[in-house]
Design a protein around this motif. Sequence first.
Motif, short mmCIF file in Angstrom:
data_model
loop_
_atom_site.label_atom_id
_atom_site.label_comp_id
_atom_site.label_asym_id
_atom_site.label_seq_id
_atom_site.Cartn_x
_atom_site.Cartn_y
_atom_site.Cartn_z
N ALA A 174 7.06 3.41 -6.51
CA ALA A 174 6.22 3.54 -5.32
C ALA A 174 6.89 2.89 -4.11
CB ALA A 174 4.85 2.90 -5.55
N VAL A 175 6.59 3.44 -2.94
CA VAL A 175 7.10 2.93 -1.67
C VAL A 175 5.91 2.66 -0.77
CG1 VAL A 175 8.47 3.50 0.38
CG2 VAL A 175 9.27 4.21 -1.89
N ASP A 176 5.91 1.53 -0.10
CA ASP A 176 4.85 1.20 0.84
C ASP A 176 4.82 2.26 1.94
OD1 ASP A 176 3.61 -0.10 3.30
OD2 ASP A 176 3.30 -1.69 1.83
N THR A 177 3.62 2.65 2.36
CA THR A 177 3.47 3.71 3.36
C THR A 177 4.19 3.38 4.67
OG1 THR A 177 1.34 2.79 4.04
CG2 THR A 177 1.29 4.61 2.45
N LYS A 178 4.36 2.11 4.98
CA LYS A 178 5.07 1.73 6.21
C LYS A 178 6.53 2.19 6.18
CE LYS A 178 3.82 -2.56 5.72
NZ LYS A 178 2.80 -3.37 5.19
N PHE A 179 7.04 2.49 4.98
CA PHE A 179 8.44 2.85 4.83
C PHE A 179 8.64 4.27 4.30
CE2 PHE A 179 7.88 -1.68 4.36
CZ PHE A 179 8.71 -2.15 5.39
N GLN B 149 11.72 7.28 4.86
CA GLN B 149 12.96 6.61 5.22
C GLN B 149 13.99 6.60 4.09
OE1 GLN B 149 12.40 2.80 7.21
NE2 GLN B 149 10.35 3.41 7.82
N GLY B 150 13.70 7.33 3.01
CA GLY B 150 14.65 7.41 1.91
C GLY B 150 14.53 6.33 0.86
N PHE B 151 13.52 5.47 0.97
CA PHE B 151 13.37 4.39 0.00
C PHE B 151 13.07 4.91 -1.41
CE2 PHE B 151 13.02 1.83 3.79
CZ PHE B 151 13.58 0.63 3.43
N GLY B 152 12.28 5.99 -1.51
CA GLY B 152 11.97 6.56 -2.82
C GLY B 152 13.23 7.02 -3.53
N GLU B 153 14.08 7.73 -2.79
CA GLU B 153 15.34 8.19 -3.36
C GLU B 153 16.23 7.01 -3.76
OE1 GLU B 153 18.76 11.43 -2.39
OE2 GLU B 153 18.13 10.18 -0.70
N LEU B 154 16.32 6.01 -2.92
CA LEU B 154 17.13 4.83 -3.24
C LEU B 154 16.62 4.12 -4.49
CD1 LEU B 154 17.71 3.42 0.36
CD2 LEU B 154 19.43 4.45 -1.15
N LYS C 220 0.84 -1.19 0.00
CA LYS C 220 0.00 0.00 0.00
C LYS C 220 0.88 1.23 0.00
CE LYS C 220 -3.93 -1.27 2.51
NZ LYS C 220 -4.62 -1.28 3.76
N CYS C 221 0.79 2.00 -1.09
CA CYS C 221 1.55 3.25 -1.15
C CYS C 221 0.65 4.46 -0.99
CB CYS C 221 2.34 3.34 -2.45
SG CYS C 221 1.32 3.61 -3.91
N GLY C 222 -0.65 4.23 -0.96
CA GLY C 222 -1.59 5.34 -0.84
C GLY C 222 -2.11 5.85 -2.17
N LYS C 223 -1.63 5.32 -3.25
CA LYS C 223 -2.09 5.67 -4.60
C LYS C 223 -2.72 4.41 -5.19
CE LYS C 223 0.36 9.54 -4.41
NZ LYS C 223 -0.24 10.73 -3.94
N GLU C 224 -4.04 4.42 -5.30
CA GLU C 224 -4.76 3.22 -5.73
C GLU C 224 -4.26 2.69 -7.07
OE1 GLU C 224 -9.35 1.72 -6.42
OE2 GLU C 224 -9.00 3.66 -5.47
N LEU C 225 -3.96 3.58 -8.00
CA LEU C 225 -3.47 3.17 -9.31
C LEU C 225 -2.19 2.35 -9.19
CD1 LEU C 225 -4.20 3.64 -12.35
CD2 LEU C 225 -2.54 5.49 -12.30
N LEU C 226 -1.27 2.78 -8.34
CA LEU C 226 -0.01 2.06 -8.16
C LEU C 226 -0.19 0.79 -7.34
CD1 LEU C 226 2.31 5.14 -7.56
CD2 LEU C 226 2.23 3.69 -9.60
N ASP C 227 -1.04 0.85 -6.33
CA ASP C 227 -1.32 -0.35 -5.53
C ASP C 227 -1.92 -1.45 -6.41
OD1 ASP C 227 -0.42 0.96 -3.26
OD2 ASP C 227 -2.44 1.45 -2.53
#
Length: 164
Positions: free
Chosen positions: A94-99, A102-107, A19-26
């Motif tokens: 996309a990054v799961d909302t739990k993360f 924490q810099g996961f998007g940049e990584l 779950k990233c919060g964007k239904e299209l990506l989920d």
Amino acid sequence: MKRFFTVRLNTIHKKKEFKCGKELLDNYIRKQASQDVKRKLAVCFVITDNEHNLQGFYTLSNASIPREYLPGSIKGKLPPSYHNLPVTLLGRLAVDTKFSGQGFGELLLMDALKRSYYVSSQGIGSIAVIADPIDKSAIRFYKKYGFIHLKFSNKMFVPMKTIS
């Protein structure tokens, strides 16, 4: 932060809870990504925890853009005989909302750009990486890393020269 690396999406990865919060990506990662990979429409790279739960993902594909979409400063350096120019499409990230935070998007973005640059210098021509931001938040994210808007399009791009 723990060690970070991406792998190709496969059947051991648990996509259902992503779950990233964007239904299209989920919905994409849960229902369509595996089919796109099988059909060779995209390659999907993921990061996971030790139980193979997805923490984030991105997709890459070949694409092209019309010459007239490019800024004059770039267009002027390219041969006029190219009406469509080869690019690498960063289709989804996309990054799961739990993360989040924490810099996961940049990584993930840096991994995608590094991978795209390597392929463009070793095997398949590509003058830039383009992204198709899903919303204003995504636009701000890509701008932060040097992406600029393409004329006549909602897409953004960063030249391979900048990535290098």
